[in-house]
Design a protein around this motif. Sequence first.
Motif, PDB file in Angstrom:
ATOM      1  N   ASN A   1       2.211   6.606   9.008  1.00 23.81           N
ATOM      2  CA  ASN A   1       1.301   6.549   7.859  1.00 23.81           C
ATOM      3  C   ASN A   1       0.846   5.108   7.651  1.00 23.81           C
ATOM      4  O   ASN A   1       1.298   4.198   8.357  1.00 23.81           O
ATOM      5  N   GLU A   2      -0.031   4.907   6.674  1.00 26.90           N
ATOM      6  CA  GLU A   2      -0.624   3.580   6.454  1.00 26.90           C
ATOM      7  C   GLU A   2       0.423   2.520   6.130  1.00 26.90           C
ATOM      8  O   GLU A   2       0.301   1.356   6.501  1.00 26.90           O
ATOM      9  N   SER A   3       1.487   2.940   5.426  1.00 31.44           N
ATOM     10  CA  SER A   3       2.477   1.952   4.988  1.00 31.44           C
ATOM     11  C   SER A   3       3.281   1.384   6.158  1.00 31.44           C
ATOM     12  O   SER A   3       3.936   0.358   6.024  1.00 31.44           O
ATOM     13  N   GLY A   4       3.200   2.048   7.288  1.00 32.49           N
ATOM     14  CA  GLY A   4       3.923   1.560   8.456  1.00 32.49           C
ATOM     15  C   GLY A   4       3.352   0.265   9.006  1.00 32.49           C
ATOM     16  O   GLY A   4       3.983  -0.420   9.826  1.00 32.49           O
ATOM     17  N   LYS A   5       2.150  -0.059   8.561  1.00 33.03           N
ATOM     18  CA  LYS A   5       1.470  -1.246   9.056  1.00 33.03           C
ATOM     19  C   LYS A   5       2.316  -2.507   8.834  1.00 33.03           C
ATOM     20  O   LYS A   5       2.371  -3.407   9.662  1.00 33.03           O
ATOM     21  N   LYS A   6       3.003  -2.490   7.667  1.00 32.48           N
ATOM     22  CA  LYS A   6       3.811  -3.647   7.289  1.00 32.48           C
ATOM     23  C   LYS A   6       4.923  -3.897   8.310  1.00 32.48           C
ATOM     24  O   LYS A   6       5.142  -5.013   8.768  1.00 32.48           O
ATOM     25  N   GLU A   7       5.607  -2.842   8.658  1.00 33.24           N
ATOM     26  CA  GLU A   7       6.727  -2.965   9.594  1.00 33.24           C
ATOM     27  C   GLU A   7       6.231  -3.488  10.944  1.00 33.24           C
ATOM     28  O   GLU A   7       6.869  -4.329  11.573  1.00 33.24           O
TER      29      GLU A   7
END
Lengths: 304, 372
Positions: free
Chosen positions: A266-272
């Motif tokens: 998902n989009e929040s995985g970008k951070k990792e």
Amino acid sequence: MHSVIVENIIKTYGKKKEVAALSAISFEIPKGELFGLIGPDGAGKTTLFRILTTLLLADSGNARVDGFDVVKEYKSIRKRVGYMPGKFSLYPDLTVEENLNFFATIFNTSISENYDLIKDIYIQIEPFKKRRAGKLSGGMKQKLALSCALIHRPSVLFLDEPTTGVDAVSRKEFWEMLKGLKQQGITILVSTPYMDEAGLCDKVALLQNGKILSIHTPQGIVDDFSDPLWAVKSTGMLHLLNDLLALEAVKDAYPFGEFHHVVLKNESGKKELEQFVQSRAKDHAVMQAVKPDIEDCFISLMKN
Amino acid sequence: MRTLKFLLQKEFRQIFRDPSILRVILIMPVIQLLILPWAADYEMKNIKLAVVDQDHSDYSRQLINKITSSGYFILTDYTDSYNASLKQIERDKADLVLQIPDNFEKELVKEDEATLFMALNAINGVKANLGGAYLRTIIQDFNREVRTEWIQFPRFSPETQIEVVSSNWFNPLMNYKYFMVPGILVILLTMVGLNLAAINIVKEKEIGTIEQINVTPIKKYHFILGKLIPFWILGLVVLTIGLTISRLFYGIIPAGSFVTIYVFAAVYLLAVLGLGLLLSTFSSNQQQSMLLSFFLMMIFILLGGLYTSIDSMPEWAKWITRFNPVSYFIEVMRMVVLKGSNLADIKYHLFSMLGFAAVFNTWAVISYRKRS
């Protein structure tokens, strides 16, 4: 008006019908469409072609080609379809001209009658018309095979992996020829294992293990791809791939040209992923957002 | 018709463009027909004879002289020990041992009776049989000579004697080439026809052209006829070459008419080619069909009456020969060439062959499927 209608076609091989080549396939091809059948080796593409060209009987299901039933009205179908098998199958000991003439005759026509249809293709091999077909190069063989499949002006053309084993330039030329034929109103069903060719079709069906995974226009297939996609590269690409796959947020990662493509859950995985890339700064790791192309879509469809 | 014409044109083109096949079809039978009849000879010659002479008398020497001068035997060993001669047989240095015992002459003169012993090497059954028979005839002849020498003839012979004189009809000199050459020609013709037809459709299967043909509206019988006719013509050409060779090299002029031979051969070729096409539709590659036709050929030759007489076969084998087209043609060839039979004489063979042709070809058309 649909040129090809396939309804729940099932075909199994083996004594106990243990090998399912096609499991309940259904699709329709409108008249004049260039329809691509994309799938890896063994997906069932050739089996489907052989059923539609009346060479093979399906276990169950119906199929109609140009309005005729493939089982009951096979004779009418044989008169109006052109088939180019995956393997070069013209007479190697006859010349280019003799092959073309032979196929024209058994369809009760002549070269001159339909010359306008094959002109653009045949003109390229005409200088070699006295040469035996077996002595032609791969690209020329394929042009001859296409001419022979077209000589009786078929309304539906079946091309089974026409570009396999052909160089990149000839492949490109070949697809140009198909576009020209489409303009003549000929419905074309073409199969290929190369995903980059899918984008050249009007509509594409992805076939795997005898099942259709998706049927859509090439644009539609790309639009369906909703997961965020990033490209990552660094030195030591093999290690990088393994490390990427180990990340929590990564759904899938695979080599793609000089980059690895990374599909995030998902989009929040970008951070990792950003953190990961920063931690590999000494390996010159970089990441960039990419638009999915048709190959990305197929890889994700096949893996699910 | 137009389709068939083009099919034929295509087949002929393909045949003539493959010079190696053409060479095999035309030159191999010629060479074989020139060589084989000289070797395929029933008469036994050069039988190796070991003589154990324990008598060392005048008569024993006369007998040995008579045997060796017959031309059938070669005296390879002359000893006075039976065991030594047996060793010669074991080492394959001798095919026959003739033992002339001690007192052979004495007993013959005194007692009017003497015994000889013959040992045969039966590993080669034909040689042993024929050699034994030849030897027996020679000894009987010798016996008669001795008797006439000793017995004073009265006015009338005291013992009745039946003498048999035979005359060989249709082949007075018993020239075996007269019946071997037509037979070998039949075998060659069958081999050419059967193998060509057997590999032909399979070849199209192998290179994949049959796929392309099958999606066309071409008719099954057109396709089969297109395969049949070129080989049929080629078969008749081979027959003509064969008959010419028989005439030029073996001086064989058929007693019957060539028309009879050709009429039968035309029907025969249809049957053989039909069988070949049938094998072709059943096989999926050239190895399979070649092996099949090879084994069939073997049966055809051994149960065809070329080398061994069908009449002396067991009942079940005779039944098999009735399903062997080769046996019919060999018989017809010999009937026409030696006896001068005409079409009326061979009508049973001709109708049988028509039956074979109809069955094989119909079967081939039916079992050739344009779809699987």
